[in-house]
Motif scaffolding. Structure first.
Motif, PDB file in Angstrom:
ATOM      1  N   LEU A 178     -37.026 -86.808  37.696  1.00  0.00           N
ATOM      2  CA  LEU A 178     -37.026 -86.535  38.768  1.00  0.00           C
ATOM      3  C   LEU A 178     -36.267 -86.978  39.642  1.00  0.00           C
ATOM      4  O   LEU A 178     -35.567 -85.658  40.395  1.00  0.00           O
ATOM      5  CB  LEU A 178     -38.505 -86.783  39.689  1.00  0.00           C
ATOM      6  N   LYS A 179     -35.944 -87.402  39.611  1.00  0.00           N
ATOM      7  CA  LYS A 179     -34.679 -89.046  40.943  1.00  0.00           C
ATOM      8  C   LYS A 179     -33.316 -87.969  41.022  1.00  0.00           C
ATOM      9  O   LYS A 179     -32.831 -87.691  41.480  1.00  0.00           O
ATOM     10  CB  LYS A 179     -34.623 -89.434  40.117  1.00  0.00           C
TER      11      LYS A 179
ATOM     12  N   THR B 194     -39.273 -89.644  35.700  1.00  0.00           N
ATOM     13  CA  THR B 194     -39.381 -90.225  37.018  1.00  0.00           C
ATOM     14  C   THR B 194     -37.642 -90.522  37.132  1.00  0.00           C
ATOM     15  O   THR B 194     -37.266 -89.685  38.270  1.00  0.00           O
ATOM     16  CB  THR B 194     -39.554 -91.570  37.733  1.00  0.00           C
TER      17      THR B 194
ATOM     18  N   LEU C 129     -33.036 -83.643  41.551  1.00  0.00           N
ATOM     19  CA  LEU C 129     -33.343 -84.067  43.431  1.00  0.00           C
ATOM     20  C   LEU C 129     -32.171 -84.223  43.489  1.00  0.00           C
ATOM     21  O   LEU C 129     -31.416 -83.164  44.362  1.00  0.00           O
ATOM     22  CB  LEU C 129     -34.158 -85.069  43.586  1.00  0.00           C
ATOM     23  N   GLN C 130     -31.567 -84.984  43.134  1.00  0.00           N
ATOM     24  CA  GLN C 130     -29.861 -85.290  43.554  1.00  0.00           C
ATOM     25  C   GLN C 130     -28.566 -84.475  42.922  1.00  0.00           C
ATOM     26  O   GLN C 130     -27.688 -83.731  43.976  1.00  0.00           O
ATOM     27  CB  GLN C 130     -29.354 -86.482  42.647  1.00  0.00           C
TER      28      GLN C 130
ATOM     29  N   SER D  90     -44.553 -88.966  43.461  1.00  0.00           N
ATOM     30  CA  SER D  90     -43.228 -89.413  43.334  1.00  0.00           C
ATOM     31  C   SER D  90     -42.382 -89.440  44.737  1.00  0.00           C
ATOM     32  O   SER D  90     -41.833 -90.371  44.795  1.00  0.00           O
ATOM     33  CB  SER D  90     -42.211 -88.910  42.200  1.00  0.00           C
ATOM     34  N   LEU D  91     -42.703 -88.690  45.275  1.00  0.00           N
ATOM     35  CA  LEU D  91     -42.349 -88.477  46.847  1.00  0.00           C
ATOM     36  C   LEU D  91     -42.798 -88.816  48.212  1.00  0.00           C
ATOM     37  O   LEU D  91     -42.606 -88.467  48.799  1.00  0.00           O
ATOM     38  CB  LEU D  91     -41.362 -87.078  47.193  1.00  0.00           C
ATOM     39  N   GLY D  92     -44.010 -89.421  48.135  1.00  0.00           N
ATOM     40  CA  GLY D  92     -44.437 -90.619  48.700  1.00  0.00           C
ATOM     41  C   GLY D  92     -45.886 -90.049  49.108  1.00  0.00           C
ATOM     42  O   GLY D  92     -46.733 -90.118  50.373  1.00  0.00           O
TER      43      GLY D  92
ATOM     44  N   ILE E 157     -45.125 -85.038  41.149  1.00  0.00           N
ATOM     45  CA  ILE E 157     -44.132 -85.237  42.133  1.00  0.00           C
ATOM     46  C   ILE E 157     -44.182 -85.796  43.584  1.00  0.00           C
ATOM     47  O   ILE E 157     -43.694 -86.227  44.051  1.00  0.00           O
ATOM     48  CB  ILE E 157     -43.223 -83.299  41.940  1.00  0.00           C
ATOM     49  N   ASN E 158     -45.146 -84.897  43.907  1.00  0.00           N
ATOM     50  CA  ASN E 158     -45.746 -85.316  45.048  1.00  0.00           C
ATOM     51  C   ASN E 158     -46.047 -86.959  45.046  1.00  0.00           C
ATOM     52  O   ASN E 158     -45.738 -87.161  46.291  1.00  0.00           O
ATOM     53  CB  ASN E 158     -46.783 -84.524  44.902  1.00  0.00           C
TER      54      ASN E 158
END
Length: 62
Positions: A6-7, A3, A10-11, A29-31, A26-27
């Motif tokens: 991934l964060k 996590t 993305l940043q 984690s992104l909601g 990924i899916n």
């Protein structure tokens, strides 16, 4: 750990590739949502034999 990675990725606006469990992670984690049993929950998704014949077209947009 995943996590946080991934964060951070993305940043930094870096590309991400998820394969199998990775794309599911990924899916989620992104909601996004996950299907537990595709054949019983989403009938039109399953490709019928022969499996080496494309069942739909895919278009890439750059």
């Amino acid at each position: 750990m995943e996590t946080l990675l991934l964060k951070s990725t993305l940043q930094l606006d870096k590309p991400i590739l998820g394969i199998c469990r990775g794309i599911q992670f990924i899916n989620a984690s992104l909601g996004g949502t996950l299907w537990q049993d595709i054949p019983s929950q989403f009938f039109t998704h399953c490709q019928k034999p022969p499996y080496d014949v494309p069942s739909h077209e895919v278009y890439l947009d750059s």
